[in-house]
Design an enzyme around this catalytic site. Sequence first.
Site, PDB file in Angstrom:
ATOM      1  N   LYS A   1      11.133 -42.951  12.362  1.00 55.75           N
ATOM      2  CA  LYS A   1       9.995 -41.694  12.162  1.00 55.75           C
ATOM      3  C   LYS A   1       9.426 -42.467  11.256  1.00 55.75           C
ATOM      4  O   LYS A   1       7.973 -41.888  12.169  1.00 55.75           O
ATOM      5  CB  LYS A   1      10.715 -39.601  11.428  1.00 55.75           C
ATOM      6  CG  LYS A   1       9.745 -39.182  11.659  1.00 55.75           C
ATOM      7  CD  LYS A   1      10.594 -38.328  10.940  1.00 55.75           C
ATOM      8  CE  LYS A   1       9.711 -37.479  10.644  1.00 55.75           C
ATOM      9  NZ  LYS A   1       9.232 -37.236   9.254  1.00 55.75           N
TER      10      LYS A   1
ATOM     11  N   ASP B   1       9.793 -35.855  14.368  1.00 51.61           N
ATOM     12  CA  ASP B   1       9.845 -34.403  12.536  1.00 51.61           C
ATOM     13  C   ASP B   1      10.548 -33.189  13.583  1.00 51.61           C
ATOM     14  O   ASP B   1      10.813 -33.115  14.786  1.00 51.61           O
ATOM     15  CB  ASP B   1       8.122 -34.311  12.501  1.00 51.61           C
ATOM     16  CG  ASP B   1       7.812 -33.871  13.044  1.00 51.61           C
ATOM     17  OD1 ASP B   1       8.522 -33.089  14.119  1.00 51.61           O
ATOM     18  OD2 ASP B   1       7.065 -33.502  12.811  1.00 51.61           O
TER      19      ASP B   1
END
Length: 210
Positions: free
Chosen positions: A121, A139
């Site tokens: 991420k 996310d």
Amino acid sequence: MEKKILKRILTLLDKHYGKELECSLDYEEPWQLLVATIMSAQCTDARVNIVTKDLFSVYKEPHALGTAKLKDVETIIRSVGFYHNKAANIIACSAAIDKKFRGRVPDTLEELTSLPGVGRKTANVILGNIYKTPSIVVDTHVKRISFRLGFTDNTDPVKVEEDLMRLLPADHWIRYNHQIITHGRLICKSQRPDCENCFLKDCCIKKGIS
Ligand code: SF4
């Protein structure tokens, strides 16, 4: 997912949020965004921005933070939560950038994820925002809303990322992140999404919402 519905959703996202949304974390150089992103786990970007202002006024480049004392960094970043692990990670990550990459934040997923505290991420945040390499950041908002829209059946972030990469045109990947994060903060909230007033209500299957 029908192509015309997908196209309609992407067009509406562009219309309502624009194509040029910026990352809401403050930074002046790539290393600062990397540190800020590591600190943003389980914390609001607004809080991280307050803390990084202090942090970067003391530690101005990777070598300085990479050789900082853990206790000193913990004291500055305490309010972002999980401060012990985050302090250790941003010190180790800065040290690795300083020594292994001569102060430069790397530009590949493989090298970025070799850094302490950097997962897919965080690496994708850097690739998209700094290097403009098409990438999808999964996310909590992207995961939740992509599921509700019917873009994915998965909840595992890596699988969601794969589903989105298969479905979305690559030139939408970076802005999809920013658009969906904004949509999640304003309308499609985790609890009580405002479907009645949502501009996507006619094309969203609202999966998982009773
Ligand atoms: S219609 Fe509801 S579930 Fe679908 S995107 Fe809008 S707020 Fe989210």
